[in-house]
Design a protein around this motif. Structure first.
Motif, PDB file in Angstrom:
ATOM      1  N   ILE A   1      16.992 -37.679 -27.119  1.00  0.00           N
ATOM      2  CA  ILE A   1      17.363 -39.534 -28.593  1.00  0.00           C
ATOM      3  C   ILE A   1      15.608 -39.900 -28.925  1.00  0.00           C
ATOM      4  O   ILE A   1      15.520 -39.847 -29.792  1.00  0.00           O
ATOM      5  N   LEU A   2      14.674 -39.327 -28.106  1.00  0.00           N
ATOM      6  CA  LEU A   2      13.498 -40.206 -28.143  1.00  0.00           C
ATOM      7  C   LEU A   2      13.048 -38.607 -29.441  1.00  0.00           C
ATOM      8  O   LEU A   2      12.323 -38.972 -30.531  1.00  0.00           O
ATOM      9  N   THR A   3      13.030 -37.459 -29.432  1.00  0.00           N
ATOM     10  CA  THR A   3      12.065 -36.790 -29.903  1.00  0.00           C
ATOM     11  C   THR A   3      13.379 -36.755 -31.766  1.00  0.00           C
ATOM     12  O   THR A   3      12.839 -36.675 -32.654  1.00  0.00           O
ATOM     13  N   LYS A   4      14.676 -37.087 -31.714  1.00  0.00           N
ATOM     14  CA  LYS A   4      15.112 -37.199 -32.356  1.00  0.00           C
ATOM     15  C   LYS A   4      15.404 -37.819 -33.634  1.00  0.00           C
ATOM     16  O   LYS A   4      14.958 -38.165 -34.942  1.00  0.00           O
ATOM     17  N   GLY A   7      10.314 -37.603 -33.312  1.00  0.00           N
ATOM     18  CA  GLY A   7       9.660 -36.991 -34.348  1.00  0.00           C
ATOM     19  C   GLY A   7       9.153 -36.062 -33.028  1.00  0.00           C
ATOM     20  O   GLY A   7       8.583 -37.389 -31.559  1.00  0.00           O
ATOM     21  N   GLU A   8       8.322 -35.316 -32.526  1.00  0.00           N
ATOM     22  CA  GLU A   8       8.066 -34.993 -31.137  1.00  0.00           C
ATOM     23  C   GLU A   8       6.624 -35.059 -31.134  1.00  0.00           C
ATOM     24  O   GLU A   8       5.866 -35.553 -29.966  1.00  0.00           O
ATOM     25  N   ASN A   9       5.762 -35.463 -32.469  1.00  0.00           N
ATOM     26  CA  ASN A   9       4.368 -36.005 -32.344  1.00  0.00           C
ATOM     27  C   ASN A   9       4.483 -37.133 -31.495  1.00  0.00           C
ATOM     28  O   ASN A   9       3.550 -37.571 -30.367  1.00  0.00           O
ATOM     29  N   THR A  10       5.307 -38.703 -31.822  1.00  0.00           N
ATOM     30  CA  THR A  10       5.323 -39.079 -31.254  1.00  0.00           C
ATOM     31  C   THR A  10       5.334 -39.699 -29.786  1.00  0.00           C
ATOM     32  O   THR A  10       4.636 -39.941 -28.972  1.00  0.00           O
ATOM     33  N   VAL A  11       6.465 -39.093 -29.326  1.00  0.00           N
ATOM     34  CA  VAL A  11       7.550 -38.684 -27.693  1.00  0.00           C
ATOM     35  C   VAL A  11       5.609 -37.592 -26.804  1.00  0.00           C
ATOM     36  O   VAL A  11       5.748 -38.619 -26.251  1.00  0.00           O
ATOM     37  N   ASN A  12       5.716 -37.466 -27.891  1.00  0.00           N
ATOM     38  CA  ASN A  12       4.058 -36.913 -26.768  1.00  0.00           C
ATOM     39  C   ASN A  12       2.721 -36.594 -26.974  1.00  0.00           C
ATOM     40  O   ASN A  12       2.083 -36.639 -25.574  1.00  0.00           O
ATOM     41  N   GLN A  13       2.798 -37.788 -28.522  1.00  0.00           N
ATOM     42  CA  GLN A  13       1.500 -38.390 -28.035  1.00  0.00           C
ATOM     43  C   GLN A  13       0.889 -39.928 -28.097  1.00  0.00           C
ATOM     44  O   GLN A  13      -0.191 -40.277 -28.062  1.00  0.00           O
ATOM     45  N   ASP A  14       1.767 -40.563 -27.783  1.00  0.00           N
ATOM     46  CA  ASP A  14       1.636 -41.945 -28.461  1.00  0.00           C
ATOM     47  C   ASP A  14       1.649 -42.996 -27.313  1.00  0.00           C
ATOM     48  O   ASP A  14       1.583 -43.676 -26.884  1.00  0.00           O
ATOM     49  N   LEU A 231      15.580 -47.952 -32.087  1.00  0.00           N
ATOM     50  CA  LEU A 231      15.923 -47.565 -32.472  1.00  0.00           C
ATOM     51  C   LEU A 231      17.207 -47.542 -33.632  1.00  0.00           C
ATOM     52  O   LEU A 231      17.503 -48.241 -33.822  1.00  0.00           O
ATOM     53  N   SER A 232      17.720 -46.338 -34.202  1.00  0.00           N
ATOM     54  CA  SER A 232      18.569 -46.588 -34.996  1.00  0.00           C
ATOM     55  C   SER A 232      20.071 -46.614 -33.820  1.00  0.00           C
ATOM     56  O   SER A 232      21.242 -47.222 -34.732  1.00  0.00           O
ATOM     57  N   THR A 233      19.651 -46.016 -32.771  1.00  0.00           N
ATOM     58  CA  THR A 233      21.465 -46.066 -31.857  1.00  0.00           C
ATOM     59  C   THR A 233      21.522 -46.972 -31.034  1.00  0.00           C
ATOM     60  O   THR A 233      20.684 -47.643 -31.581  1.00  0.00           O
ATOM     61  N   CYS A 234      22.579 -46.610 -30.936  1.00  0.00           N
ATOM     62  CA  CYS A 234      22.950 -47.181 -29.528  1.00  0.00           C
ATOM     63  C   CYS A 234      21.088 -48.044 -28.673  1.00  0.00           C
ATOM     64  O   CYS A 234      21.909 -49.774 -28.541  1.00  0.00           O
ATOM     65  N   PRO A 235      20.596 -47.463 -28.348  1.00  0.00           N
ATOM     66  CA  PRO A 235      19.613 -48.720 -27.657  1.00  0.00           C
ATOM     67  C   PRO A 235      19.517 -49.530 -29.089  1.00  0.00           C
ATOM     68  O   PRO A 235      18.936 -49.252 -29.865  1.00  0.00           O
ATOM     69  N   GLN A 236      18.502 -51.160 -27.535  1.00  0.00           N
ATOM     70  CA  GLN A 236      18.426 -52.000 -28.452  1.00  0.00           C
ATOM     71  C   GLN A 236      18.981 -52.397 -29.723  1.00  0.00           C
ATOM     72  O   GLN A 236      18.499 -53.338 -29.619  1.00  0.00           O
TER      73      GLN A 236
END
Length: 316
Positions: A1-4, A7-14, A231-236
């Motif tokens: 969900i997070l990667t989609k 993006g991978e950069n945000t998930v892996n580096q932030d 996120l744009s989907t259900c979380p939060q």
């Protein structure tokens, strides 16, 4: 969900801090149960299993076990079976009965469980059979659903209408029924594949006064500096209207919604927790009879006996 979503950069580096809905103790217990149960069924050539525990009022995923051993790559351990398409068998029947109740039928309505054939376009006549190979004559819908007789379910679907059934299932959370060319009366017996997460969503309406609660797995996401990410989907979903949100949630996909009446939800739950209605098929002292609590439960078996389901819930 997070990667989609991010993006991978945000998930892996932030350095994201993600708070999920999982109950760690329940997750570990569910994993132990799945692994132990599958190991005990080796003589029946049962090789894998999965489990999903959710809060039907909130949609929170409390435990998700996708396989008996995530680290066993030789047996597809990292394939999450809760997301896989599988035939639900009889576990789909409560939705069909719910539609009948919405249309004016009740648990005391009577249907005749007898030999019957349907002439389908471009196909040989189809004659559904009950699991026990018998016919039970005039039965109430309570008895028919409780003992999971197949022929009454097919008769009900022929009266409900195939498209009407599919539409209700979709409103209740079934996302895989997208090709009307595959629709047919055999849907009453669970021939059309669903995902476990979707079936859990649909059953949430029975446990939650007719309100379907979409599943969610993430409570909040923060960057290392404490900044919230939405996120744009259900979380939060409840917080995404905040003006600082980067993306606004899609309410139609994420919000709880009334999909069946409170009365229908009560009647389905009452039948599924009625051990007397279940006894003709399962016996009075089956493993489904939880004596210390009132538990609504429904089983399902796919056509080739490949997949076996049990879905249950209580009102606590």
């Amino acid at each position: 969900i997070l990667t989609k979503e991010l993006g991978e950069n945000t998930v892996n580096q932030d350095g994201l801090i993600v708070t999920t809905t999982l109950d760690l103790n329940l997750q570990e217990k569910a994993q132990q149960i799945v692994t132990s149960e599958i190991n005990s069924l080796k003589k029946f050539q049962v090789t894998n299993g999965a489990a999903l525990v959710v809060n039907p009022k909130t949609g929170e995923i409390l435990a998700m076990v996708g396989s008996k051993d995530y680290f066993n790559l030789n047996e597809d351990g990292q394939v999450n079976l809760t997301l896989a398409l599988r035939q639900p068998g009889s576990s789909i029947k409560p939705i069909n009965y719910a539609l009948a109740f919405e249309n004016g039928y009740g648990p005391g309505s009577v249907v005749e469980d007898k030999p019957i054939s349907f002439n389908l376009p471009r196909q040989e006549p189809w004659s559904p059979k009950n699991y026990d190979g018998k016919f039970h004559g005039h039965v109430t819908l309570r008895q028919a659903l409780g003992s999971s007789y197949n022929i009454p379910s097919v008769i009900l679907l022929s009266k409900n209408g195939i498209q009407n059934f599919a539409s209700l299932a979709q409103r209740m959370g079934i996302t895989s029924w997208t090709d009307p060319r595959r629709f047919g009366l055999s849907m009453a017996l669970g021939s059309l594949e669903v995902r476990m997460v979707d079936l859990a969503t649909a059953y949430s309406a029975f446990a939650n006064s007719g309100i379907t609660s979409p599943l969610n797995s993430i409570i909040k996401i923060e960057k290392a500096n404490g900044e919230r990410i939405y996120l744009s989907t259900c979380p939060q979903k409840s917080e995404a209207t905040n003006q600082n949100a980067s993306v606004i949630a899609k309410e139609d996909n994420c919000s709880p919604r009334q999909t069946i009446s409170e009365t229908t939800a009560y009647l389905i739950s009452d039948i599924l927790s009625d051990n007397n209605a279940r006894a003709p098929a399962f016996g009075a002292n089956s493993v489904l009879n939880i004596k210390k609590a009132k538990v609504a439960v429904k089983t399902g078996t796919s056509n080739d006996l490949r997949d076996n389901w049990t879905l249950g819930y209580n009102d606590t």
